[in-house]
Structure formats: C-alpha cells, structure tokens
Design an enzyme around this catalytic site. Structure first.
Site: not given
Ligand code: PLP
Length: 436
Positions: A228, A391, A148, A225
């Site tokens: 998910q 993203c 992401h 991260d």
């Molecule tokens: N990382 C992953 C794998 C995600 O799916 C997301 C959001 O969809 C994020 C990071 C970012 O999350 P946030 O927008 O809550 O910071």
C-alpha cells in the site's frame, strides 16, 4: 467541497512523513485520467461503475493493456535462453521493465530488483532465502499489530521452524504505531523489523525512516511491506533506509501476476535461492548445482514476461501523472471523504483523523448493518467496495470488530464518487428501515 487545511504547494512527501497539506486545487485532471481506463465505462447492476476497491486491485489503463497485448502480438518468446530475434526482443523488454522498476524505486542496482508473483511471494522469498540462513533459536523478529497476513504468516512459519520469537508494536487510539514502545520491543536479539509502509485498513502512513533508524541501532535488518506504499506516492527505498522492499504492481495500475522485491545490493550475496530450477543456476551436475548471480538466482523458471512489460508501462503511466501529484490527489480526496463520512452518525470510522496522515482509503462500519450486507447493497448501486477482515485478522481483533467495510480511492476517482458512496450508505439504512 471544503477542506480542513489548505496550502498552495504541498511539500514533498516521500510517504514517510505527514508534511503534505490538503491541496486547495486538484492536482490531477481526473476526467482525462478516466478516459484512459476502458473498464470505467462499464455499468454494474445498471449503474455506472464506481470502483472503490483499489486497495485490493487497481484497474489498468490502455497503455498497460496495449503494451501487454503488443508483446503477445509481436515478440512473445521465452527470455534469456534463445539466440533468435524474438527471444532477444522479449529479453530486452523484460530487462527493460526491471530497469524501470529500479529507477522508479531509486534502487541501488538493477540486479537488486527481483520479480516475483506478488508482495506475498516477495516476503516469503525473504523469509526463506534470508531468514532461514540468518535466524536462529532465540532471535527476534519485530512486527506490528496492523500487519497484513502476508507480512505475518511467513514470519510465524519461520519462527516455528527455527525457534525465533515474534514481537509486536501496538497502535494508539488514533491508529498510529506506538513508536514509544520501540525501546522495549527492539533488543539485541532483534534480527529483523518487518513493517508495512501503509496500513491497508487504517490507511496510516508509517514513519519508516524513524523505525529503520531504531532497527539499525540494534543491528536489525528492515523489511518494508510496500503493497500500500508504492501506489500512493514517491518511494525511494534508499531514503527509507530499508533492506528489503516488496510491492504488488496490480495495486498500482499494473497487471495481476507479477510482484517486486528490492533487496539491498550487499545483502543479495547473503541469501540462498528460494526456488530451484531453470535459469537460476551457474552449473548443474547430477549431484550438485551452483547458483547464477542475482537476480537470476531468485527467478527460477520462465517468468511472467508480458506482466513485466505491463508493469513497465504502468510505471511510465504513473510517472506521467507524477507520484507527488498522486499523493496530493489522495490527500484531497481523503479530506472530503472523511468530512462526508463524519456527517453520518451511524458510522464508526477507523484510522488517523488527519487526511494527510493516511492514503486514500477509509475503513468504516455502520453500527447496525454488517459490512458484508453493506458491500452487497452498495454493489446494487454499482459501487465496488471491500468488506471483511482485509487479511488483517489480528488488527480486527485489536479494533474489537469482526469485519469492516473499506472504500479505497485512486487516480481515477473523484469527489463526486464520495457523494455517490454517501448517498448509497444512506440508501442502505432505508433498506433496513433504519434512521438516517
Ligand atoms: N500487504 C498489504 C499491506 C496489502 O494490502 C496486501 C494486499 O492487499 C498485501 C500485502 C498482499 O498483496 P498480494 O496479495 O498482492 O500479495
């Protein structure tokens, strides 16, 4: 509903292996769960809401909404700084939430749980507070092509600043990380491996302990991260052997506006502050300041206290359902979802074939209808899905697409909503005069 494999009692899956089998019986009483979520009673475009955008944000149960509203009604005050009763109660509620998160993730210390705004901020915090201090020109950060933007852009910014190099693990045709590349991409210059626990597009559950073991062998730190990851099964940050773990409670029945970062206790002292201001200091003179111990050092300014309270309530709620049961529920839905979507010859599906290799989401494309059009038509049926690049633009390029549609399921979704989705996908074909 038919399933691909059956087993009476799935083995424990710490979201790092593929040992969960498709359960033959439901692990959650979905009708009862749904009754706890007031938003699910509403209609959208005259149809009952079918909410399948859970990978973006999940809904809050009454328990979370009530906990936050009770906080504002009964003990709203600033934390850590007041001697009066309300401030002390607010502090207790805030620190109580931290203790719940620490227990939920099996953190090594309560002080190693840092509250942020979201996963994105948690990762940026590590890039600034740890990365700037420890990375130098010529050092390497290992990422993957599925990341992401939240786990990509902060490292690109750091790399530009300090002159370090980004390297990447690719995926294979089934949507799994190419672990066979680890030997080439991990070098004595690798200082950090930053990998998502679960892909938000492919749904793939990545084998974090295996990756962490390889990273340790070259002396690199490991950031996961978990945006998910945490929502979808039991997570034990120590068993994963990570150094940093980030997640967003709004993807796990909690409120928007609060994020979590776990940092291995012995690394906390090797990190500089992220933001400067109130609460994060030990002493301040006109010229200089010294820092409070963690976690205060990383939480400058007034925090989102009510959101922390809601987060604590969301953890209680998730634990009452059981994280193993949630994982089994998703594997069962996945099996049915994949089976039904595979019946539609006009769809391309992305990600692993085995439902137990993935969390409860599927990205797909109709060969003739753009994902955004599909999303708009499905909305007319009351169905909320996500369409776009999620993203994850580098992954879109890797897959050779501009965008995909994505349906993501959670604890309050059931197999009948898979059928509603499939019916709407067929109806969309009719709107464009296409064969089904
Ligand atoms: N990382 C992953 C794998 C995600 O799916 C997301 C959001 O969809 C994020 C990071 C970012 O999350 P946030 O927008 O809550 O910071």
């Amino acid at each position: 509903m038919t399933t691909t494999t059956t087993g009476s009692k799935p083995e424990r899956d710490a979201l790092s292996s593929t040992t969960v089998r498709v359960p033959s019986t439901p692990s959650l009483d979905v009708a009862r769960v749904r009754a706890d979520f007031p938003i699910l009673g509403r209609t959208v475009n005259g149809r009952p809401l079918v909410y399948l955008d859970n990978a973006a944000t999940t809904q809050c149960p009454d328990a979370v909404i009530d906990a936050m509203s009770d906080f504002y009604r009964c003990c709203n005050a600033n934390v850590h700084r007041g001697v009066h009763t309300l401030s002390q109660e607010a502090t207790e509620a805030y620190e109580g939430a931290r203790a719940k998160v620490a227990h939920f993730l099996n953190a090594d210390a309560k002080a190693s749980i840092i509250f942020t705004r979201n996963t994105t901020e948690s990762i940026n915090l590590v890039a600034h507070a740890w990365g700037r201090r420890h990375l130098r020109n010529g050092d390497e950060i290992l990422l993957s092509v599925i990341e992401h933007h939240s786990n990509l852009v902060p490292w690109q910014m750091l790399a530009q600043e300090v002159g370090c190099r980004l390297r990447f693990i690719d995926i294979d045709e089934s949507g799994h990380l190419r672990l066979d590349q680890l030997d080439q991409v991990l070098t004595s210059r690798t200082r950090l491996v930053a990998i998502s626990h679960v892909s938000n597009v492919l749904g793939t559950v990545n084998p974090i302990p295996t990756i962490a073991c390889a990273a340790r062998a070259v002396g690199a730190k490991v950031l996961v991260d978990g945006a998910q990851g945490v929502p979808h099964g039991p997570v034990d940050v120590q068993a994963l052997d990570a150094d940093f773990y980030a997640y967003s409670p709004h993807k796990a029945l909690g409120p928007l506006g609060i994020g979590v970062l776990w940092v291995r206790r012995d690394i906390l002292e090797e990190m500089d502050p992220f933001l400067g201001g109130g609460e994060m200091i030990r002493d301040v003179t006109l010229e200089r300041s010294t820092w409070a111990p963690a976690p205060a050092k990383f939480e400058a300014g007034t925090p989102s206290v009510a959101d922390a309270v809601g987060l604590g309530a969301s953890i209680d709620y998730l634990e009452s359902l059981g994280m193993d049961e949630i994982r089994q529920h998703e594997v069962r839905i996945n099996a049915y979802l994949l089976e039904r979507l595979r019946e539609l010859p006009f769809l391309a599906l992305y990600g692993p074939e085995d439902p137990s290799d993935r969390c409860g989401l599927v990205a797909f494309n109709d060969h003739q209808i753009h994902a955004h059009d599909l999303g708009t038509i499905l909305d007319q049926h009351g169905i909320a899905i996500r369409a776009g690049h999620h993203c994850a633009k580098p992954l879109m390029r890797r897959l050779g697409v501009m965008a995909t549609a994505r349906a993501s399921f959670y604890v309050y979704n059931d197999v009948d909503e898979v059928d509603t989705l499939v019916d709407a996908l067929l109806a969309a074909r009719k709107v464009f005069g296409l064969s089904t």
